[in-house]
Design a protein around this motif. Structure first.
Motif, PDB file in Angstrom:
ATOM      1  N   ASN A   8       1.007  -1.215   0.032  1.00 46.90           N
ATOM      2  CA  ASN A   8      -0.017   0.022   0.001  1.00 46.90           C
ATOM      3  C   ASN A   8       0.775   1.201   0.017  1.00 46.90           C
ATOM      4  N   PHE A   9       1.854   1.212   0.861  1.00 41.37           N
ATOM      5  CA  PHE A   9       2.810   2.424   0.886  1.00 41.37           C
ATOM      6  C   PHE A   9       3.395   2.473  -0.552  1.00 41.37           C
ATOM      7  N   ALA A  10       3.870   1.594  -1.154  1.00 43.95           N
ATOM      8  CA  ALA A  10       4.640   1.691  -2.521  1.00 43.95           C
ATOM      9  C   ALA A  10       3.518   2.505  -3.473  1.00 43.95           C
ATOM     10  N   GLY A  11       2.178   1.835  -3.595  1.00 45.95           N
ATOM     11  CA  GLY A  11       1.367   2.702  -4.275  1.00 45.95           C
ATOM     12  C   GLY A  11       1.218   4.172  -4.043  1.00 45.95           C
ATOM     13  N   GLN A  12       1.063   4.411  -2.740  1.00 44.34           N
ATOM     14  CA  GLN A  12       0.850   5.763  -2.207  1.00 44.34           C
ATOM     15  C   GLN A  12       2.069   6.540  -2.719  1.00 44.34           C
ATOM     16  N   VAL A  13       3.342   6.087  -2.498  1.00 43.46           N
ATOM     17  CA  VAL A  13       4.525   6.985  -2.807  1.00 43.46           C
ATOM     18  C   VAL A  13       4.414   7.009  -4.301  1.00 43.46           C
ATOM     19  N   LEU A  23       9.533   5.603 -11.378  1.00 41.25           N
ATOM     20  CA  LEU A  23       8.880   5.927 -10.283  1.00 41.25           C
ATOM     21  C   LEU A  23       8.524   4.816  -9.574  1.00 41.25           C
ATOM     22  N   ALA A  24       7.887   3.999 -10.071  1.00 45.21           N
ATOM     23  CA  ALA A  24       7.564   2.654  -9.322  1.00 45.21           C
ATOM     24  C   ALA A  24       8.434   1.828  -8.741  1.00 45.21           C
ATOM     25  N   VAL A  25       9.867   1.977  -9.427  1.00 45.10           N
ATOM     26  CA  VAL A  25      10.922   1.199  -8.779  1.00 45.10           C
ATOM     27  C   VAL A  25      11.296   2.043  -7.713  1.00 45.10           C
ATOM     28  N   ASN A  70       4.516  10.791  -6.174  1.00 44.92           N
ATOM     29  CA  ASN A  70       5.854  11.317  -7.074  1.00 44.92           C
ATOM     30  C   ASN A  70       5.303  11.374  -8.353  1.00 44.92           C
ATOM     31  N   ALA A  71       4.384  10.490  -8.915  1.00 45.18           N
ATOM     32  CA  ALA A  71       3.918  10.680 -10.278  1.00 45.18           C
ATOM     33  C   ALA A  71       3.141  12.133 -10.338  1.00 45.18           C
ATOM     34  N   VAL A  72       2.596  12.526  -9.399  1.00 44.98           N
ATOM     35  CA  VAL A  72       1.799  13.541  -9.502  1.00 44.98           C
ATOM     36  C   VAL A  72       2.772  14.783  -9.547  1.00 44.98           C
ATOM     37  N   LEU A  73       3.412  14.647  -8.564  1.00 47.63           N
ATOM     38  CA  LEU A  73       4.453  15.986  -8.529  1.00 47.63           C
ATOM     39  C   LEU A  73       5.304  15.913  -9.617  1.00 47.63           C
ATOM     40  N   THR A  74       5.815  14.753 -10.290  1.00 50.68           N
ATOM     41  CA  THR A  74       6.405  15.017 -11.590  1.00 50.68           C
ATOM     42  C   THR A  74       5.698  15.670 -12.554  1.00 50.68           C
ATOM     43  N   ALA A  75       4.180  15.208 -12.656  1.00 55.34           N
ATOM     44  CA  ALA A  75       3.415  15.645 -13.943  1.00 55.34           C
ATOM     45  C   ALA A  75       3.384  16.949 -13.638  1.00 55.34           C
ATOM     46  N   GLN A  76       3.146  17.611 -12.433  1.00 51.43           N
ATOM     47  CA  GLN A  76       3.047  19.032 -12.225  1.00 51.43           C
ATOM     48  C   GLN A  76       3.962  19.804 -12.805  1.00 51.43           C
ATOM     49  N   CYS A  77       5.305  19.347 -12.454  1.00 46.97           N
ATOM     50  CA  CYS A  77       6.501  19.976 -12.656  1.00 46.97           C
ATOM     51  C   CYS A  77       6.429  20.109 -14.340  1.00 46.97           C
ATOM     52  N   ILE A  78       6.126  19.092 -14.909  1.00 49.48           N
ATOM     53  CA  ILE A  78       6.057  19.190 -16.645  1.00 49.48           C
ATOM     54  C   ILE A  78       4.930  19.961 -17.077  1.00 49.48           C
ATOM     55  N   ALA A  79       3.836  19.873 -16.479  1.00 47.46           N
ATOM     56  CA  ALA A  79       2.697  20.761 -16.893  1.00 47.46           C
ATOM     57  C   ALA A  79       2.894  21.921 -16.613  1.00 47.46           C
ATOM     58  N   SER A  80       3.312  22.504 -15.500  1.00 49.25           N
ATOM     59  CA  SER A  80       3.424  23.764 -15.197  1.00 49.25           C
ATOM     60  C   SER A  80       4.545  24.452 -15.698  1.00 49.25           C
TER      61      SER A  80
END
Length: 327
Positions: A155-160, A268-270, A164-174
């Motif tokens: 569960n923790f792996a999926g949350q992390v 990021l999954a790794v 991190n995927a959201v943060l990375t996507a935000q950096c790219i999109a913004s």
């Protein structure tokens, strides 16, 4: 106008267009033929509407035109054989091309993080401006270490991974606005430095490093790569270059940013798996850091060595296979 004669004369072309539209695959010559037949049939429909608006003929020809248009505009669809090509050629090539952005950015952020952590450790009153006394006591008392084992690993792996995927996507999109990227990086840098500074000031700097490095090396590198891709997009419209318009430069960098975003998902999954399974494990600190370092060095070799080789053998339009077809 003799409607029957007009339809009889051109029915062969319409049937040929319908036959081509039904095929799953077309050769280059057949695709060109389909486009030509579609354009001619559209002209025929326009003529029929003006001179002989027979509803049956118009409906039949309109249906064939819709099928032809759909065949012209449809994409190639997903093919599993494109996955190895993406991860062995396209993605590492994009990483290598962007290296002049993410390597300097990484060095800058690491230097800023070390300096900020040292400053907070040296001047404990600084942390009090951002954290309460209970929060500081909790970090020193074990909350920082306990964070990595408070949930089930899967569960923790999926949350992390998601965070991190959201943060990375935000950096790219913004990135097109430039400044939001620095804000996102600054907030995360401050959070890490606060924990590191509080722990280092309490004599627990080794604990901080042993619980950050196993996953942080790879995880933070991914975020930095995403931020650099976003900044490249923003710089494209600020300084597009002498041979490109702003629209062309922005389109090219945005496409590159999307390819990098897709490629970072499994990386990021790794990193998430490392954070969930290796960071809180009972392995000695040196072993945990060693596992994280191997994963990180593997990614750098993938991006720089395989990326350079992929870039050297790239052909024009290599990345176009991953673009959406235009209508």
């Amino acid at each position: 106008m003799d409607l029957d004669a007009y339809v009889l004369e051109r029915a062969g072309e319409w049937d040929r267009m319908a036959n081509l539209a039904r095929r799953r695959r077309l050769t280059a010559a057949e695709a060109d033929e389909l486009v030509t037949l579609y354009q001619r049939a559209a002209t025929h429909l326009s003529v029929l509407r003006r001179r002989a608006p027979d509803p049956v003929v118009l409906a039949a020809l309109s249906e064939q035109l819709l099928a032809g248009r759909a065949a012209i505009n449809r994409g190639q669809g997903f093919a599993w054989r494109s996955v190895p090509r993406f991860f062995l050629r396209t993605f590492p090539s994009e990483l290598y091309q962007a290296r002049r952005w993410w390597l300097p950015l990484g060095v800058l952020l690491v230097a800023a993080g070390v300096a900020l952590t040292w400053y907070i450790a040296s001047y404990p009153q600084v942390a009090a401006h951002f954290l309460t006394a209970d929060q500081i006591a909790g970090i020193v008392g074990g909350d920082f270490v306990g964070y990595y084992s408070q949930y089930q690993p899967q569960n923790f792996a999926g949350q992390v991974w998601t965070n991190n995927a959201v943060l990375t996507a935000q950096c790219i999109a913004s990135g097109v606005l430039v400044l939001p990227v620095f804000y996102l990086l600054g907030v995360n840098l401050l959070n890490i430095a606060l924990s590191g500074g509080v722990l280092t000031g309490a004599g627990l700097g080794g604990t901080f490093l042993s619980f950050l490095a196993p996953h942080g090396l790879l995880e933070l590198t991914c975020v930095i790569v995403g931020a650099a891709a976003g900044l490249r997009i923003g710089w494209a419209w600020i300084a597009p270059g002498a041979t490109r318009t702003r629209r062309q430069a922005l389109t090219e960098r945005a496409r590159s940013g999307m390819l990098i975003a897709i490629g970072l998902v499994p990386v990021l999954a790794v990193a998430g798996a490392l954070e969930a399974y290796i960071t809180p494990s009972p392995l000695p600190p040196a072993a945990r850091i060693g596992v994280g370092a191997v994963a990180w060095l593997g990614f750098l070799a993938y991006a720089l060595l395989l990326g350079r080789a992929a870039q050297a053998r790239a052909v024009p339009g290599d990345g176009a296979a991953y673009e959406l077809p235009s209508a």
